[in-house]
Structures are given as structure tokens and as C-alpha cells.
Design a protein around this motif. Structure first.
Motif, PDB file in Angstrom:
ATOM      1  N   PHE A 169       0.830  -1.204   0.000  1.00  0.00           N
ATOM      2  CA  PHE A 169       0.000   0.000   0.000  1.00  0.00           C
ATOM      3  C   PHE A 169       0.866   1.257   0.000  1.00  0.00           C
ATOM      4  CE2 PHE A 169      -2.472   3.237   2.416  1.00  0.00           C
ATOM      5  CZ  PHE A 169      -3.441   3.466   1.442  1.00  0.00           C
ATOM      6  N   LYS A 170       1.915   1.247   0.811  1.00  0.00           N
ATOM      7  CA  LYS A 170       2.786   2.413   0.897  1.00  0.00           C
ATOM      8  C   LYS A 170       3.545   2.666  -0.408  1.00  0.00           C
ATOM      9  CE  LYS A 170       3.595   1.979   5.871  1.00  0.00           C
ATOM     10  NZ  LYS A 170       2.954   3.252   6.222  1.00  0.00           N
ATOM     11  N   THR A 224       6.078   7.217  13.573  1.00  0.00           N
ATOM     12  CA  THR A 224       7.238   6.426  13.959  1.00  0.00           C
ATOM     13  C   THR A 224       7.954   5.924  12.709  1.00  0.00           C
ATOM     14  OG1 THR A 224       5.864   4.447  14.064  1.00  0.00           O
ATOM     15  CG2 THR A 224       6.147   5.696  16.097  1.00  0.00           C
ATOM     16  N   GLU A 225       9.233   5.585  12.860  1.00  0.00           N
ATOM     17  CA  GLU A 225      10.010   5.124  11.712  1.00  0.00           C
ATOM     18  C   GLU A 225       9.503   3.760  11.225  1.00  0.00           C
ATOM     19  OE1 GLU A 225      14.100   5.130  12.648  1.00  0.00           O
ATOM     20  OE2 GLU A 225      14.227   7.282  13.009  1.00  0.00           O
ATOM     21  N   ASN A 226       9.240   2.861  12.164  1.00  0.00           N
ATOM     22  CA  ASN A 226       8.769   1.532  11.799  1.00  0.00           C
ATOM     23  C   ASN A 226       7.250   1.512  11.887  1.00  0.00           C
ATOM     24  OD1 ASN A 226       8.564  -1.171  11.226  1.00  0.00           O
ATOM     25  ND2 ASN A 226       9.033  -1.836  13.316  1.00  0.00           N
ATOM     26  N   ASN A 227       6.581   2.006  10.854  1.00  0.00           N
ATOM     27  CA  ASN A 227       5.133   2.135  10.926  1.00  0.00           C
ATOM     28  C   ASN A 227       4.409   1.214   9.961  1.00  0.00           C
ATOM     29  OD1 ASN A 227       5.788   3.449   8.564  1.00  0.00           O
ATOM     30  ND2 ASN A 227       5.440   5.501   9.410  1.00  0.00           N
ATOM     31  N   LEU A 272      -6.472   6.664   5.056  1.00  0.00           N
ATOM     32  CA  LEU A 272      -5.861   6.002   3.905  1.00  0.00           C
ATOM     33  C   LEU A 272      -5.103   6.952   2.986  1.00  0.00           C
ATOM     34  CD1 LEU A 272      -8.816   3.628   3.104  1.00  0.00           C
ATOM     35  CD2 LEU A 272      -6.485   2.853   3.547  1.00  0.00           C
ATOM     36  N   PHE A 273      -5.605   8.186   2.833  1.00  0.00           N
ATOM     37  CA  PHE A 273      -5.052   9.055   1.801  1.00  0.00           C
ATOM     38  C   PHE A 273      -4.466  10.377   2.306  1.00  0.00           C
ATOM     39  CE2 PHE A 273      -8.188   6.408  -0.428  1.00  0.00           C
ATOM     40  CZ  PHE A 273      -7.394   5.896  -1.434  1.00  0.00           C
ATOM     41  N   ASN A 274      -4.737  10.757   3.547  1.00  0.00           N
ATOM     42  CA  ASN A 274      -4.262  12.063   4.032  1.00  0.00           C
ATOM     43  C   ASN A 274      -3.194  11.965   5.111  1.00  0.00           C
ATOM     44  OD1 ASN A 274      -6.197  13.113   2.330  1.00  0.00           O
ATOM     45  ND2 ASN A 274      -7.667  13.557   3.944  1.00  0.00           N
ATOM     46  N   ARG A 275      -3.196  10.904   5.886  1.00  0.00           N
ATOM     47  CA  ARG A 275      -2.185  10.786   6.944  1.00  0.00           C
ATOM     48  C   ARG A 275      -0.792  10.731   6.319  1.00  0.00           C
ATOM     49  NH1 ARG A 275      -2.061   6.077   9.733  1.00  0.00           N
ATOM     50  NH2 ARG A 275      -0.466   7.033  11.019  1.00  0.00           N
ATOM     51  N   PRO A 276       0.185  11.382   6.964  1.00  0.00           N
ATOM     52  CA  PRO A 276       1.544  11.414   6.396  1.00  0.00           C
ATOM     53  C   PRO A 276       2.132  10.032   6.165  1.00  0.00           C
ATOM     54  CG  PRO A 276       1.323  13.030   8.150  1.00  0.00           C
ATOM     55  CD  PRO A 276       0.066  12.222   8.164  1.00  0.00           C
ATOM     56  N   SER A 277       1.787   9.075   7.025  1.00  0.00           N
ATOM     57  CA  SER A 277       2.314   7.719   6.847  1.00  0.00           C
ATOM     58  C   SER A 277       1.162   6.742   7.034  1.00  0.00           C
ATOM     59  CB  SER A 277       3.432   7.439   7.849  1.00  0.00           C
ATOM     60  OG  SER A 277       3.990   6.162   7.632  1.00  0.00           O
ATOM     61  N   ALA A 278       0.402   6.546   5.972  1.00  0.00           N
ATOM     62  CA  ALA A 278      -0.830   5.771   6.069  1.00  0.00           C
ATOM     63  C   ALA A 278      -0.563   4.272   6.019  1.00  0.00           C
ATOM     64  CB  ALA A 278      -1.775   6.161   4.941  1.00  0.00           C
ATOM     65  N   GLN A 279      -1.453   3.537   6.664  1.00  0.00           N
ATOM     66  CA  GLN A 279      -1.429   2.075   6.628  1.00  0.00           C
ATOM     67  C   GLN A 279      -2.790   1.567   6.161  1.00  0.00           C
ATOM     68  OE1 GLN A 279      -0.935   3.431  10.006  1.00  0.00           O
ATOM     69  NE2 GLN A 279       1.172   2.961  10.533  1.00  0.00           N
ATOM     70  N   PRO A 280      -2.877   0.301   5.772  1.00  0.00           N
ATOM     71  CA  PRO A 280      -4.192  -0.297   5.534  1.00  0.00           C
ATOM     72  C   PRO A 280      -5.070  -0.145   6.779  1.00  0.00           C
ATOM     73  CG  PRO A 280      -2.476  -1.740   4.694  1.00  0.00           C
ATOM     74  CD  PRO A 280      -1.774  -0.641   5.449  1.00  0.00           C
ATOM     75  N   VAL A 281      -6.372  -0.093   6.592  1.00  0.00           N
ATOM     76  CA  VAL A 281      -7.288   0.272   7.676  1.00  0.00           C
ATOM     77  C   VAL A 281      -8.254  -0.859   7.994  1.00  0.00           C
ATOM     78  CG1 VAL A 281      -9.227   1.795   8.285  1.00  0.00           C
ATOM     79  CG2 VAL A 281      -7.158   2.747   7.239  1.00  0.00           C
ATOM     80  N   HIS A 301      -7.238   5.470  15.251  1.00  0.00           N
ATOM     81  CA  HIS A 301      -7.938   6.748  15.086  1.00  0.00           C
ATOM     82  C   HIS A 301      -9.368   6.592  15.577  1.00  0.00           C
ATOM     83  CE1 HIS A 301      -8.885  10.698  13.433  1.00  0.00           C
ATOM     84  NE2 HIS A 301     -10.063  10.171  13.090  1.00  0.00           N
ATOM     85  N   LEU A 302      -9.831   7.592  16.332  1.00  0.00           N
ATOM     86  CA  LEU A 302     -11.207   7.532  16.825  1.00  0.00           C
ATOM     87  C   LEU A 302     -11.840   8.903  16.830  1.00  0.00           C
ATOM     88  CD1 LEU A 302     -11.668   7.615  20.633  1.00  0.00           C
ATOM     89  CD2 LEU A 302      -9.346   7.697  19.699  1.00  0.00           C
ATOM     90  N   THR A 303     -13.165   8.906  16.712  1.00  0.00           N
ATOM     91  CA  THR A 303     -13.989  10.081  16.976  1.00  0.00           C
ATOM     92  C   THR A 303     -14.886   9.688  18.132  1.00  0.00           C
ATOM     93  OG1 THR A 303     -13.959  10.782  14.665  1.00  0.00           O
ATOM     94  CG2 THR A 303     -15.717  11.647  16.046  1.00  0.00           C
TER      95      THR A 303
END
Length: 644
Positions: A72-73, A222-225, A249-258, A310-312
Motif C-alpha cells: 500500500f505504501k 514512527t520510523e517503523n510504521n 488512507l489518503f491524508n495521513r503522512p504515513s498511512a497504513q491499511p485500515v 484513530h477515533l472520533t
């Protein structure tokens, strides 16, 4: 009449758009990239099913998503564009019916999903369904279109075409430097939010320190994200989980699968996400589960593949998550654990009334804005009005108070549906019940009419309370209603002593709300002022307010909507208490050092877009919603803006 004019304007634009557009084909187009991934993942999924018979469903999904993290990255801009195009096609299919809006109204105890009972819903409830559908379609489609524009711009930068006409987003093109209230600001915008008749700017503070930036609005990474982001769905609005997923998925600086964990109040969003996010699910970049209780959620968070949450929700929930993560990761520091969480939490949202000479219509509209924002969703919104801040020496203070009470009696009340909200309101009221009758009012209004088979009216409806906190600094001053989020039908009024001259806002009102010992949270606020008020004073007060969204003469709901266009939403970077959360949602175009979104309406007297007293019939909302399914109306708006 104003409401009718507004919708006639929208219908005219719809006609012009449809006339100029090519009819949209109802057959969804999934790109070859997504189809290829889907085929590969089908084989992998079957193998995974055989290997994980003994594992819980969530554990299998977490490990499968974690396996896809590096892929993904490493996706190219072209591949991400294909995914977004496929999602736009999916959105046009999955959001076109009334199912989400009808389920939402059922959660709000206003509508029955039973076919016979549903037909007997009042015309007002049907209008609510139409407006809800329109709101969801517009915010999701605009979000997708602007994410696509961001990725296209990144691709243009790579190819050296960034300055080519049409490539650069308006928020990045319209930038000016200003020094306001001693702050060196880069102001991006304004950008029109079509068709809401509101504009917004994103203010970036070049002087903020790196440490301050990392602690709050700018998300620590973190470096290992490599791994998975767990998204805990919100309970008070259905579309939030969709917005949060797109952000993660698309805006976080270092996104991961969700991995989405849906809120127990809204399990129907599982099927919605299955359709809307089908391209991402097929590619193995997103999955979801229904709520399995606190114990299961705790187990998910303790999994070593979970790198971000992430939470609301509420501050207590965020604190529990932090404790759970820390207990399962003893080698991590407190700062490292905090960096794993981004959150959008609560706020005792203030409406700051500036002193000055208001017309009667301005006073009525100010009161109508406040009461509408309180009565929508029964006050169960993080941006619902809670605190009205008045100048004690303001000559029109008593007149405004009377108009506010009148408006509370006039606008109908919705059922209080959210678990625990009634207890929160009653707890606050109990701290004022021993005072004189003047300290607490409960104006009675008619109820939003609903089918009698839905519930017990006497139990479900709670008329909003007004609690008078008194004058700040005096002996009988009681600020209990300001110190916690009511998340329900309650308004608190506080008066501030001192001069009502030009310095009132910057020297008295702003310092009061900025002090978190006085009032809870820093998510958003509204600044109200008459037409003949100094723009320089308003500008200075806006710069000084330590809230991540400042709305001028309107409701901060439009600040939340702005995140679909590139705005920023979250706890203020200057608020180190964490009461309204850490990190942000939005900032599609990655504006550095963004500290707040500033929204402005046409004027204080401009008609409300959402008005319970003047709700158009459902078919009008359905017609406007169809615009978003046919064509991107934002394109024509952009063309008009570029000509200016």
C-alpha cells in the motif's frame, strides 16, 4: 422565500450542469489495476481461510491487512488515482438511494424501517431524510474529488507540470502572508464551498515550534510504521466513519491499511462500506468488523500489527485506548504510545457575541443559528452550541436573551437518542437546581412529529435547558456547565465583565475562552458580530482564538464540511490538554503548520441552509443530490473562481 430562492438557485445550476454533461453511465467502472489485485487477493483469501480456522475473524483480517502494508505504501500516484476513480464510481452507485438516511433517522428515533410505518412518517421527517442523504453525498463526493485532485497534483509535480493551468489546487495557489496579532501567518484561500454559500481559509502559523507541532495538530509518525491502522467508528453521525477512513488512507503522512470497527449504534454502515470501499477491500487495503464488545476491541488494540488508532469519540475512550496500548507495549515510552493515537473528541462549543449595534433581524438570526445548532441531532454533536458568551455591559443583552428563549420555543425538538446523553445533561442541571428560577429555564417547544409506534414521547423527548452561569469573577458565578461537554440539549450563558470597547474581543472574550480552566475543549467556536463592526478587530480576534475552527457569523458545522475541500479539523495545536483530541482530520493538500480553518458566511442575516422551520420537501433535496451522482459540480465552480 429565502429558502425557496436558495433551492431555485441550486436547481438552475443543476440544469446547466446536466445540459453540459455527458449522461453518466450507471455501470460502475473498476480499473484493470483493481481487477488484477482482486484476482490475486481471491487466491490469497482462500489460502488464508484454510490457515486461520482457529483464529478470530478480526485477527485474520488484521494479519491480512498487515501483510499488505508495504504494498500500500509503495503504490504509485497512477495506482492511487485508479483506486480513487474506482471509488468515485462505487460512491455514485452506493450513495444514490435513501438507505443510509433512513437508517440514520431510525437511530435518531424519528423514523421506522418497517415499510408500513415508514410511509406514515411526517413530511418534516421525510425532509430530514432528503437533507441527510444530500449532506452525505456532497461531503463524500467532494472529499473523493479533492483527494483525486491532490494525487493528480502530486503526479504533475513529479512530471514537472505543476504550474500548468488547472493542476494546482486553489488552496495552494491562493496564498498570502499576513502578520495578525503578532503571528506570522500564511493564509491559504479563500475557497468557496459550493453550494453552501460559505467560504473558508486555512491558516498556517510559520512561527510554531516543532515540538508543539508534533504534540498536537501535526501527527507524529514512527520510523517503523508498517502495520495496520484501526479506525473506531463514531456513534453520532454515520458519515464520519467514511470521512475518517478516507483520511486515514489518503491524508495521513504515513498511512497504513485500515481496519474499521463499526460503532454498535450503526452496524448498517458495514454494508455501506462494503459497497463504497469495494475497490479498497478487493485490493486488500481495507477491511471491517462489527462491534464485538470492549474485550474484543481491547484484544485488537493489543495485537502487535496495530501501529495506529484513530477515533472520533470521548476523552475517556481515548484515555482507555492509550492505557490498553501501553499495557501491551511495555517497551514504548509515553510519547511513543501517544504518537500511535489520533483523535477527534469533544468540546463545550462557545458562541462569542461581540458588542455592537445589531438590527432586529441580526439578533433573530444569531439566536436562530445557536438554537438550530443545538437542536440538530438533539445536541449530540461535538460542534453543537453549548456556551453563549455575552458582554455584561452590552445594551442589547436582555433583548437577545429574550429572543434566544423565544427561538427555543419556536424551533421543534427532536428525540434524545444517544446513550448516556440524558445523564450528562441531568448531571449539569443538578448543579443549578438549588439556585433561583432565574438560573435555569426549560422553554417548551413542539416536538418533531413522528410515527407513534416508534417510542414513548414522554421518555424520548427532552426539552433543552438554559443554565445561567452568572458573571465571571463574581461570588455567585457557577461555571460547571462550561467544564464538560453536555452532548445533549443544554445551553449555558455566561457574562463577561469589563469594557465593551474595541478591546473587548481581544482583551476579554478571547482570553476567557482560550483558558481551558474556564471552558472545555478547543475544537471549534463561532464569532458573531453585526454588519457595521470592525473587520480588523474580527481578524485579530480570529487569529488569537486557540480553536482549530473559527466560524464567523455562522455555525462551525461548515468548518467540518470544509475538510472535504481541504480544511483542517481537530483539537487546537495550541491546546496541550488534549481535551478535544490530538492530530487532525482533513488537510487533503498537506498544508504545513496548519493551525486552524476560518469559515465565513455571506452575512449574519443570510438564510440558514438547514432550517427546521423552512424545510423544503424531500423531492427538492433528491433533485440536488442527483447532481452529485451525475457530474462533479465543483468543476464549474472552480472555473468561475479562476476567472475572477
Amino acid at each position: 422565500l429565502c429558502s425557496l430562492m436558495h433551492f431555485l438557485s441550486l436547481l438552475l445550476r443543476a440544469f446547466l450542469l446536466i445540459k453540459a454533461s455527458i449522461a453518466f453511465s450507471t455501470s460502475s467502472h473498476i480499473s484493470p489495476f483493481v481487477t488484477e489485485l482482486s484476482s490475486r487477493e481471491l487466491v490469497k483469501s482462500k489460502m488464508s481461510d484454510v490457515m486461520s480456522n482457529e483464529k478470530d475473524e478480526w485477527e485474520t483480517k488484521v494479519e491480512s491487512l498487515s501483510y499488505k502494508s508495504k504494498e500500500f505504501k509503495s503504490l504509485s500516484c497512477e495506482s492511487r488515482l485508479e483506486l480513487i476513480d474506482a471509488m468515485i464510481a462505487s460512491a455514485k452507485e452506493s450513495l444514490r438511494d435513501d438507505s443510509i438516511a433512513e437508517n440514520d433517522m431510525a437511530v435518531l428515533k424519528l423514523h421506522s424501517l418497517d415499510s408500513q410505518s415508514a410511509n406514515s412518517s411526517s413530511s418534516l421527517v421525510k425532509s430530514f431524510i432528503g437533507f441527510n442523504k444530500y449532506g452525505i453525498i456532497s461531503i463524500i463526493m467532494n472529499n473523493l474529488w479533492n483527494i483525486k485532485k491532490k494525487i493528480a497534483y502530486q503526479l504533475a509535480l513529479r512530471n514537472g507540470d505543476s504550474e500548468k493551468k488547472g493542476n494546482k489546487p486553489l488552496l495552494l495557489k491562493r496564498v498570502k502572508e499576513e502578520i495578525v496579532d503578532g503571528k506570522n501567518l500564511m493564509i491559504h484561500g479563500p475557497v468557496e464551498m459550493f453550494p453552501l454559500f460559505h467560504k473558508f481559509e486555512v491558516w498556517a502559523d510559520a512561527s510554531i515550534s516543532t515540538s508543539l507541532s508534533q504534540n498536537s495538530m501535526q501527527q507524529m509518525e514512527t520510523e517503523n510504521n508498517d502495520g495496520v491502522c484501526v479506525l473506531l467508528g463514531a456513534g453520532n453521525q454515520s458519515f464520519i466513519v467514511l470521512i475518517d477512513a478516507l483520511h486515514c488512507l489518503f491524508n495521513r503522512p504515513s498511512a497504513q491499511p485500515v481496519l474499521i470497527k463499526h460503532h454498535p449504534l450503526r452496524p448498517y454502515m458495514y454494508s455501506v462500506c462494503s459497497k463504497l470501499f469495494a475497490p479498497l477491500i478487493d485490493a486488500g487495503f481495507l477491511d471491517q468488523i462489527l462491534d464485538g464488545g470492549i474485550a474484543e476491541t481491547s484484544s485488537i488494540l493489543q495485537h502487535t500489527a496495530v501501529k495506529h488508532v484513530h477515533l472520533t469519540g470521548a476523552l475517556t475512550t481515548a484515555q482507555s485506548i492509550e492505557t490498553t496500548l501501553a499495557s501491551s507495549r511495555p517497551d514504548c515510552t509515553k510519547e511513543e504510545i501517544e504518537s500511535m493515537i489520533t483523535s477527534e473528541l469533544g468540546c463545550a462549543t462557545p458562541w462569542i457575541i461581540s458588542p455592537g449595534k445589531y438590527s432586529k433581524r441580526e439578533l433573530r438570526m444569531a439566536a436562530k443559528h445557536i438554537v438550530t445548532s443545538k437542536k440538530i441531532n438533539a445536541g449530540c454533536n461535538c460542534l453543537s452550541a453549548q456556551v453563549v458568551v455575552l458582554p455584561e455591559a452590552w445594551k442589547q443583552k436582555e433583548e437577545f436573551r429574550e429572543i434566544l428563549v423565544t427561538m427555543l420555543r419556536k424551533i421543534p425538538t427532536s428525540p434524545l437518542y444517544y446513550p448516556g446523553s440524558k445523564n450528562k445533561v441531568e448531571d449539569i442541571v443538578s448543579h443549578y437546581s438549588d439556585n433561583s428560577a432565574e438560573s435555569m429555564l426549560q422553554p417548551q417547544s413542539r416536538r418533531v412529529e413522528r410515527n407513534t409506534a416508534i417510542g414513548n414521547d414522554e421518555e424520548d423527548y427532552l426539552q433543552p435547558f438554559i443554565v445561567n452561569c452568572g458573571t465571571y469573577g463574581e461570588k455567585d458565578y457557577n461555571n460547571y456547565a462550561l467544564k464538560k461537554e453536555a452532548f445533549g440539549p443544554l445551553l449555558a450563558i455566561v457574562e463577561l465583565p469589563g469594557s465593551i470597547g474595541d478591546e473587548y474581543l481581544t482583551d476579554i472574550a478571547v482570553p476567557f475562552v482560550n483558558n481551558k480552566n474556564n471552558i472545555y475543549g478547543s475544537l471549534s467556536c463561532s464569532l458573531v458580530f453585526p454588519r457595521k463592526y470592525s473587520t480588523d478587530i474580527v481578524r485579530a480576534a480570529t487569529a488569537s482564538l486557540n480553536y482549530s475552527c473559527v466560524t464567523q457569523n455562522s455555525w462551525s458545522l461548515y468548518g467540518y464540511v470544509s475538510l472535504a475541500f481541504g480544511g483542517i479539523w481537530g483539537g487546537s495545536i495550541y491546546d496541550l490538554t488534549g481535551q478535544s483530541g490530538r492530530g487532525y482530520v482533513g488537510n487533503i493538500f498537506a498544508i504545513p503548520n496548519g493551525v486552524k480553518t476560518v469559515v465565513s458566511s455571506r452575512s449574519l442575516t443570510f438564510p440558514l441552509i438547514y432550517d427546521k422551520l423552512l424545510m423544503p420537501p424531500k423531492f427538492m433535496f433528491d433533485m440536488v443530490s442527483s447532481i452529485y451522482v451525475l457530474k462533479n459540480p465543483f468543476r464549474s465552480c472552480l472555473r468561475r473562481e479562476k476567472k475572477k
